[in-house]
Design a protein around this motif. Structure first.
Motif, mmCIF file in Angstrom:
data_model
loop_
_atom_site.group_PDB
_atom_site.id
_atom_site.type_symbol
_atom_site.label_atom_id
_atom_site.label_comp_id
_atom_site.label_asym_id
_atom_site.label_seq_id
_atom_site.Cartn_x
_atom_site.Cartn_y
_atom_site.Cartn_z
ATOM 1 N N SER A 503 7.762 7.271 5.344
ATOM 2 C CA SER A 503 6.833 8.314 5.785
ATOM 3 C C SER A 503 7.464 9.695 5.674
ATOM 4 N N LEU A 504 8.797 9.737 5.657
ATOM 5 C CA LEU A 504 9.503 11.010 5.516
ATOM 6 C C LEU A 504 9.845 11.321 4.066
ATOM 7 N N ASP A 505 10.223 10.304 3.291
ATOM 8 C CA ASP A 505 10.743 10.535 1.950
ATOM 9 C C ASP A 505 9.724 10.336 0.835
ATOM 10 N N ALA A 506 8.733 9.476 1.058
ATOM 11 C CA ALA A 506 7.819 9.143 -0.027
ATOM 12 C C ALA A 506 6.506 9.913 0.038
ATOM 13 N N GLY A 507 6.337 10.727 1.062
ATOM 14 C CA GLY A 507 5.132 11.528 1.157
ATOM 15 C C GLY A 507 3.937 10.818 1.746
ATOM 16 N N TYR A 508 4.128 9.631 2.283
ATOM 17 C CA TYR A 508 3.037 8.898 2.911
ATOM 18 C C TYR A 508 3.106 9.052 4.423
ATOM 19 N N PRO A 509 2.006 9.379 5.086
ATOM 20 C CA PRO A 509 2.034 9.315 6.559
ATOM 21 C C PRO A 509 2.202 7.869 6.986
ATOM 22 N N ALA A 510 2.868 7.653 8.111
ATOM 23 C CA ALA A 510 3.120 6.283 8.565
ATOM 24 C C ALA A 510 1.818 5.512 8.770
ATOM 25 N N SER A 511 0.754 6.201 9.142
ATOM 26 C CA SER A 511 -0.518 5.515 9.393
ATOM 27 C C SER A 511 -1.168 4.992 8.119
ATOM 28 N N SER A 512 -0.725 5.456 6.944
ATOM 29 C CA SER A 512 -1.288 4.972 5.683
ATOM 30 C C SER A 512 -0.483 3.812 5.112
ATOM 31 N N LEU A 513 0.600 3.423 5.797
ATOM 32 C CA LEU A 513 1.404 2.278 5.381
ATOM 33 C C LEU A 513 1.201 1.141 6.383
ATOM 34 N N ARG A 514 1.442 -0.058 5.922
ATOM 35 C CA ARG A 514 1.195 -1.233 6.760
ATOM 36 C C ARG A 514 2.237 -2.297 6.447
ATOM 37 N N GLU A 515 2.618 -3.048 7.463
ATOM 38 C CA GLU A 515 3.570 -4.132 7.273
ATOM 39 C C GLU A 515 2.835 -5.462 7.160
ATOM 40 N N ARG A 516 3.449 -6.383 6.433
ATOM 41 C CA ARG A 516 2.965 -7.758 6.355
ATOM 42 C C ARG A 516 4.210 -8.639 6.337
ATOM 43 N N LEU A 517 4.381 -9.431 7.379
ATOM 44 C CA LEU A 517 5.617 -10.171 7.599
ATOM 45 C C LEU A 517 5.487 -11.613 7.137
ATOM 46 N N TYR A 518 6.580 -12.127 6.590
ATOM 47 C CA TYR A 518 6.655 -13.514 6.137
ATOM 48 C C TYR A 518 7.924 -14.115 6.739
ATOM 49 N N VAL A 519 7.761 -14.819 7.845
ATOM 50 C CA VAL A 519 8.923 -15.295 8.593
ATOM 51 C C VAL A 519 8.720 -16.744 9.019
ATOM 52 N N SER A 520 9.629 -17.589 8.618
ATOM 53 C CA SER A 520 9.688 -18.985 9.065
ATOM 54 C C SER A 520 11.090 -19.472 8.732
ATOM 55 N N ASP A 521 11.342 -20.770 8.908
ATOM 56 C CA ASP A 521 12.657 -21.306 8.561
ATOM 57 C C ASP A 521 12.946 -21.155 7.077
ATOM 58 N N ASP A 522 11.880 -21.100 6.264
ATOM 59 C CA ASP A 522 12.051 -21.013 4.815
ATOM 60 C C ASP A 522 11.642 -19.670 4.234
ATOM 61 N N MET A 523 11.154 -18.761 5.062
ATOM 62 C CA MET A 523 10.706 -17.463 4.572
ATOM 63 C C MET A 523 11.385 -16.345 5.350
ATOM 64 N N ALA A 524 11.689 -15.278 4.643
ATOM 65 C CA ALA A 524 12.249 -14.080 5.276
ATOM 66 C C ALA A 524 11.907 -12.897 4.382
ATOM 67 N N GLY A 525 10.686 -12.406 4.502
ATOM 68 C CA GLY A 525 10.246 -11.340 3.624
ATOM 69 C C GLY A 525 9.401 -10.302 4.333
#
Length: 626
Positions: A503-525
């Motif tokens: 949000s500071l370096d790429a010119g995107y406000p934080a509200s225009s970015l979104r996270e999507r998590l992939y977490v389990s014993d076999d996933m870490a993304g």
């Protein structure tokens, strides 16, 4: 998106419906995330609730398809919220709520000069229809003053919503022997102006009961103390759509409180094979093609527009892809979990995100290696997601308390009176950066013997989460158990650090970015992607941040930035932070992001998981890289 007033008492003709003048407008996407079915929306001096899906004017043919999400939610497809004007649409209906209004011009009580005293001087708070306001306006017929909707409503954890019980608040908080009950029951509301607290808001009744302030009305058991239980009211579905047998005691809320409406939004990325154009076209005819043999499918294809675009054998193959997916093991669509990071949809997406792929709606590729900027230890690889499509659907909503893993189905409100086989949804086309972590390094970090400090910190968060789940379960069994792990907290915190940095370096406000998590014993993304498709959407700037020379700099800068917080040492040394104590070293000054960008309402965060603690007891995952 136009919002038009509805009328639950009398059905209007189609011609009358079309001619209605919109009262206001919101963006289509807001009818999924902010002003969806059952939410409260204010226009000037009036307040309304968005009506149920059965009042929406939508075409017979569905607008959006996302097969994986349809299977999860048990629907046939999705409709975009109606456009504001015919012929594309006629807006979304809204109903007046709350029904209790006040006339500020009459709060002075009876005037000494009886000639200036209107009929409402002794009854300045009452149902809107009793003010005899001219059609299309919100003003008192007696004095001509503008009417004001009640500031307070009551809601329960099962999604019901009703007017604040002013009559019960005055009469049940005062013993019946304290005054006479003559003179009728006409309520009035006035504000002393001495303070800005609830104690300055006074409710009176002409029956002679002593006036009562609103102080204490927001207490957890305030309604129980005055003998008011939930009426099961569902004003977004109509006045007569009450649900019997709720049994809970409602909570008083400010009309504009965020606790009055929590959306439950489910989403899925369009990934191969269903993101291919062939599959998208076949999906439109899937109902008539599924379950048939190859010869019948080829014959039926000859009656559709597919015959001029695709080979019959290719159509058969696409139908079989859909059938195989539908026949697979799917999770219970009624289950709503606060931890989507390990569900079936995420597993399928993770398998596509870690390898190059290209379809009409999904394009991912590996960045060109840069010997001068090797990826930091702990990061296995980054992927450039140059194009993605996400469908977001409003499944249901809750009130009072945000949805959380393990909630019972009765906590979630109905979107319509009868069953509908579609849900409102929007699609977002954007871009993103996906990174997955080094599994060997991650397992060594989280499984050190004896249990490392970072595991113990995660255990503290898990215990607080278990306490919340137990409190919310009440007498229901079984009580769900928290799934919070050190891995999840670390990966989630890393996603926040990257969003804040970009949000500071790429010119995107934080509200225009979104996270999507992939977490389990076999996933870490982690997938960080553009959450909107407007001017801050898909411009290529985010994808560029995934190139090795930029990503290395971003990660180093993010770790350096979170190594110190303006609230330190209190922030870093805190044993609990945030709502329900579900964070540790994380606060508004260092780790929190807009709630629309976070999947877990800014919970389960701890920057010590990334950079360690100053005393060295907690080893951060990137302890040697900051």
């Amino acid at each position: 998106m136009g919002l038009r007033a509805g009328n639950s008492r009398k059905k209007k003709s189609p011609e009358r419906e079309v001619k209605r003048t919109p009262l206001g407008a919101v963006r289509r996407s807001q009818l999924i995330t902010t002003y969806g079915v059952g939410s409260l929306v204010a226009f000037e001096d009036q307040s309304f609730v968005v009506s149920g899906l059965d009042s929406w004017k939508v075409p017979d043919q569905l607008d959006l398809f996302e097969f994986r999400l349809e299977q999860w939610l048990g629907v046939d497809g999705f409709h975009l919220p109606p456009a504001s004007d015919p012929p594309a649409g006629d807006g979304v209906r809204i109903r007046r709520f709350p029904e209790m209004y006040a006339c500020p011009g009459c709060t002075h009580g009876p005037s000494p000069d009886k000639s200036k005293c209107g009929p409402c001087c002794e009854e300045n708070i009452r149902p809107f229809r009793h003010f005899n306001s001219p059609r299309g306006k919100s003003e008192c017929a007696a004095c001509g003053g503008d009417l004001t909707p009640s500031r307070f409503v009551v809601a329960c954890e099962n999604g019901h919503l009703d007017d604040f019980p002013y009559w019960a608040w005055v009469h049940n908080r005062t013993a019946s022997t304290e005054s006479s009950t003559s003179g009728g029951h006409q309520l009035s509301l006035r504000t002393t102006g001495r303070t800005a607290s609830l104690s300055s808001i006074i409710i009176s009744c002409t029956c002679g009961k002593p006036p009562v302030s609103m102080e204490g009305a927001f207490g957890r058991w305030a309604m129980k103390e005055i003998g008011v239980s939930c009426t099961g009211a569902r004003p977004w579905l109509g006045r007569d759509a009450r649900e019997q047998g709720c049994g809970l005691f409602p909570r008083a809320l400010q009309r504009g409180s965020s606790a009055a409406w929590f959306p439950v939004v489910r989403s899925a990325l369009s990934i191969p094979p269903f993101s291919q154009e062939l599959h998208k076209q076949v999906r439109k005819h899937y109902k008539i093609l599924s379950g048939e043999n190859d010869e019948t499918i080829m014959r039926l294809v000859g009656k559709t527009e597919l015959k001029d675009r695709y080979e019959p054998a290719d159509v058969v193959r696409a139908v079989r892809d859909y059938e195989a997916y539908a026949a697979g093991e799917r999770p219970d669509p009624s289950t709503i979990t606060g931890f989507e990071a390990s569900d079936v949809l995420r597993v399928e997406e993770y398998k596509q995100l870690i390898r190059p792929s290209r379809t009409e709606d999904f394009e991912s590729e590996r960045p060109v290696p840069d010997p001068q900027a090797p990826v930091l230890a702990g990061i296995a690889e980054t992927m450039l997601i140059k194009r993605l499509r996400e469908v977001r659907a409003l499944q249901t909503f809750t009130r009072v308390e945000a949805p959380m893993e393990g909630d019972q189905k009765d906590r979630y409100a109905d979107l319509s009176v009868g069953e509908v086989k579609w849900l409102p949804a929007v699609e977002v086309v954007g871009e993103g950066v996906f990174l997955h972590l080094d599994q060997d390094r991650l397992k060594a970090w989280e499984s050190a013997e004896p249990p490392a400090e970072q595991v113990q910190r995660a255990q503290q968060i898990r215990e607080h989460h278990d306490a919340v789940l137990e409190r919310r379960a009440g007498n229901r069994v079984p009580i769900p158990k928290s799934k919070v792990t050190a891995r999840f907290v670390m990966i989630h915190t890393l996603a926040h650090a990257l969003i804040n940095e970009w949000s500071l370096d790429a010119g995107y406000p934080a509200s225009s970015l979104r996270e999507r998590l992939y977490v389990s014993d076999d996933m870490a993304g982690i997938l960080v992607y553009t959450a909107t498709s407007d001017s801050a959407g898909s411009l290529g700037g985010l994808v560029g941040q995934g190139e090795p020379r930029y990503f290395k700099k971003t990660l180093e800068s993010a770790l350096e930035r979170i190594s110190w917080c303006s609230a330190d040492p209190l922030c870093m040394e805190a044993e609990a932070n945030g709502a329900d104590s579900l964070n540790m070293a994380a606060c508004h000054a260092c780790m929190l992001i807009p709630e629309t960008s976070c999947e877990t309402n800014n919970s389960f965060l701890d920057r010590a998981m990334l950079i360690g603690t100053p005393d060295g007891r907690t080893k951060g995952f990137f302890r040697n890289e900051h």
